[in-house]
Every structure is written in structure tokens, then in C-alpha cells.
Design an enzyme around this catalytic site. Structure first.
Site, PDB file in Angstrom:
ATOM      1  N   GLU A  46       0.844  -1.199   0.000  1.00 18.00           N
ATOM      2  CA  GLU A  46       0.000   0.000   0.000  1.00 18.00           C
ATOM      3  C   GLU A  46       0.889   1.262   0.000  1.00 18.00           C
ATOM      4  O   GLU A  46       0.751   2.117  -0.828  1.00 18.00           O
ATOM      5  CB  GLU A  46      -0.877  -0.057   1.260  1.00 18.00           C
ATOM      6  N   ARG A  51      12.561   6.097   7.709  1.00 13.57           N
ATOM      7  CA  ARG A  51      12.991   7.215   8.559  1.00 13.57           C
ATOM      8  C   ARG A  51      14.282   6.870   9.308  1.00 13.57           C
ATOM      9  O   ARG A  51      14.586   5.702   9.568  1.00 13.57           O
ATOM     10  CB  ARG A  51      11.888   7.590   9.564  1.00 13.57           C
ATOM     11  N   LYS A  53      16.116   7.435  12.811  1.00 12.38           N
ATOM     12  CA  LYS A  53      15.691   7.754  14.184  1.00 12.38           C
ATOM     13  C   LYS A  53      16.369   9.039  14.663  1.00 12.38           C
ATOM     14  O   LYS A  53      17.556   9.229  14.429  1.00 12.38           O
ATOM     15  CB  LYS A  53      16.086   6.577  15.087  1.00 12.38           C
ATOM     16  N   ARG A  85       9.124   1.078   7.057  1.00 12.39           N
ATOM     17  CA  ARG A  85       7.811   0.492   7.358  1.00 12.39           C
ATOM     18  C   ARG A  85       7.079   0.217   6.052  1.00 12.39           C
ATOM     19  O   ARG A  85       6.897   1.122   5.237  1.00 12.39           O
ATOM     20  CB  ARG A  85       7.022   1.460   8.230  1.00 12.39           C
ATOM     21  N   GLU A 121       1.721  -7.853  24.635  1.00 12.66           N
ATOM     22  CA  GLU A 121       0.729  -7.805  25.705  1.00 12.66           C
ATOM     23  C   GLU A 121      -0.305  -6.676  25.497  1.00 12.66           C
ATOM     24  O   GLU A 121      -1.498  -6.849  25.742  1.00 12.66           O
ATOM     25  CB  GLU A 121       1.488  -7.627  27.040  1.00 12.66           C
ATOM     26  N   GLU A 147      15.888  -1.881  10.395  1.00 13.75           N
ATOM     27  CA  GLU A 147      14.703  -2.613  10.855  1.00 13.75           C
ATOM     28  C   GLU A 147      13.583  -2.406   9.838  1.00 13.75           C
ATOM     29  O   GLU A 147      13.235  -1.263   9.520  1.00 13.75           O
ATOM     30  CB  GLU A 147      14.230  -2.119  12.225  1.00 13.75           C
ATOM     31  N   ALA A 159      -1.366   1.116  15.566  1.00  9.51           N
ATOM     32  CA  ALA A 159      -0.030   1.359  16.143  1.00  9.51           C
ATOM     33  C   ALA A 159       0.280   2.847  16.237  1.00  9.51           C
ATOM     34  O   ALA A 159       0.885   3.293  17.219  1.00  9.51           O
ATOM     35  CB  ALA A 159       1.036   0.650  15.317  1.00  9.51           C
ATOM     36  N   GLU A 162      -1.720   4.175  19.205  1.00 13.51           N
ATOM     37  CA  GLU A 162      -1.168   3.667  20.460  1.00 13.51           C
ATOM     38  C   GLU A 162       0.180   4.314  20.764  1.00 13.51           C
ATOM     39  O   GLU A 162       0.485   4.648  21.904  1.00 13.51           O
ATOM     40  CB  GLU A 162      -1.030   2.138  20.371  1.00 13.51           C
TER      41      GLU A 162
END
Ligand code: 0O2
Length: 206
Positions: A46, A51, A53, A85, A121, A147, A159, A162
């Protein structure tokens, strides 16, 4: 030398391999997209966001993990200085794209964390790939950590909310908000499953 005391020129030099690594990974993903579309008429991605950090974020993460916030520790212990991402429409697309990445010759897989099969969790779901790629610099070639996070659009929506509410928050978030977020994560999971199921049916019609 502490990150906050490092001058901007030295910081820029330290970040150069990561900047180049991000450009390379972006190019690899472009190639993957073109090939999947050309050979298989598939369009699983999509959008892609990469980026570097921020130094303050690197320092905070080091401190959280009990390390002195130095540039040396950052290069040694932080795996997501360079982050990419990949947001997909459907859950199956994530595994499809991850498989292609795994077979990419120039990408060395260091570790996979599948938070889709085993959510955190708090309800966080995403597929994390810690990889290393060779980057050619003036002084020679070096392996650079990147990553790669893969998520569906719905996981990404959850995400980012959150993250805004809690992940960066030093103080505790009220319990009812955590509970509601977890409930939303369950709804996102159900929606992803249902959308996947629908898409499978639609593809059968073709
Ligand atoms: P940024 O740059 O602002 O996103 P990993 O070891 O990286 O596979 P782990 O063990 O969770 O996974 O490591 P870490 O360092 O805690 O998380 C790495 C990144 O994954 C985070 O970057 C987030 O982007 C994402 N992430 C991990 N857990 C959560 C979570 O519970 N909620 C949300 N919203 N995102 C998460 P940063 O450090 O937040 O920085």
C-alpha cells in the site's frame, strides 16, 4: 561521547551509512513491487515509509535499556536507527513480501519477530525483520543494520494511535485507555481476518 554533546557534523557522519542503507532498501522494495506487479499482477504494498531515528529518540531508547546514551552505544545496541515500514493491504501480503525480502541476495536476515502470530501484551501487531545490508562508503564496504516493519493498513492505524497515546509516554496511561486500546487491537485483528477472507473469495471469482 554523549549523543547530546556530539556536534551535528559528527552526528551526520555517523548517520551516513544508515542514510545510504535506507536509500538502498527503498530501491530494493521498489524492485520487489515492480516485479510482483509485472510477473504476477500483484500489488501487495500500500505504501512505504522510511525514517532515520532522531538523536533524542536514540538517546531515550538507550537510557530505557540501561545504556549510557553515547554514539558508540547507539551504533552497537540500537537496531532501528534506520527503519523502513511497509504497509500492506492484507495479512497474507505481509508474509508474501517478507518471503521476497528473505530471498534478496543483498539482504542478510539477522532476526525476525512475528508480533502478528504472537502479539505484544498491549495488543501491538506487526512483523519485524532485523536485517543487515552491505553499503559501500568511501572507506570501504560495511554492513548496516536496518529494521523493516511490515503491517496492514489497520495495524498501522492502531499502532500510530497507540504510539501517540502510550508508547512514547513516560508516565502511566489510565487503565481504561489501555483496556480500550486492547479491545481495538482485537477488533483490528478480526477485521484483518475478515478482509483477508473476503479478498480470498474475490480472487477466486477472477
Ligand atoms: P519510532 O522510531 O518512533 O517508531 P524489535 O526488537 O525492534 O523487533 P521490540 O522488541 O518491540 O521490537 O523493540 P522496540 O525497540 O521496543 O520497538 C521497535 C519499534 O517497533 C518501535 O520503535 C515502534 O516503531 C515499534 N513498536 C514496538 N512495540 C510497539 C508497541 O507496543 N506499540 C507501538 N505503537 N509500536 C511499537 P520506537 O522506538 O517506538 O521508535
Amino acid at each position: 561521547m554523549l549523543i547530546q554533546e556530539t556536534n551535528s557534523h559528527d552526528l551526520r557522519i555517523a548517520m551516513l551509512p544508515y542514510t545510504s542503507a535506507l536509500k538502498l532498501v527503498d530501491m530494493y522494495i521498489d524492485t520487489i513491487e515492480e516485479e510482483l506487479f509485472t510477473y504476477k499482477s500483484q500489488n501487495p504494498i500500500e505504501h512505504v515509509k522510511s525514517r532515520l531515528k532522531r538523536p533524542s529518540s536514540i538517546a531515550r531508547k538507550l537510557e530505557k535499556r540501561g545504556y549510557e546514551p553515547t554514539l558508540e552505544n547507539a551504533l552497537k545496541y540500537i537496531d532501528d536507527i534506520a527503519g523502513v515500514r511497509i504497509v500492506c493491504q492484507f495479512q497474507d501480503d505481509i508474509y508474501k513480501v517478507a518471503e521476497v525480502i528473505k530471498n534478496f541476495q543483498n539482504i542478510r536476515i539477522v532476526q525476525i519477530k512475528d508480533y502478528i502470530k504472537e502479539p505484544k501484551e498491549n495488543g501491538y501487531r506487526s512483523y519485524h525483520m532485523h536485517v543487515e545490508i552491505p553499503v559501500r562508503m568511501l572507506h570501504g564496504e560495511e554492513m548496516v543494520k536496518v529494521e523493516i516493519q511490515l503491517r496492514t493498513v489497520a495495524m498501522d492505524f492502531w499502532a500510530s494511535l497507540e504510539h501517540k497515546i502510550r508508547y512514547k509516554n513516560e508516565s502511566d496511561v489510565p487503565e481504561h485507555i489501555s483496556k480500550e486500546l486492547k479491545l481495538c487491537a482485537t477488533m483490528v485483528e478480526q477485521m484483518d481476518d475478515q478482509m483477508q477472507h473476503l479478498n480470498n473469495e474475490i480472487e477466486q471469482l477472477d
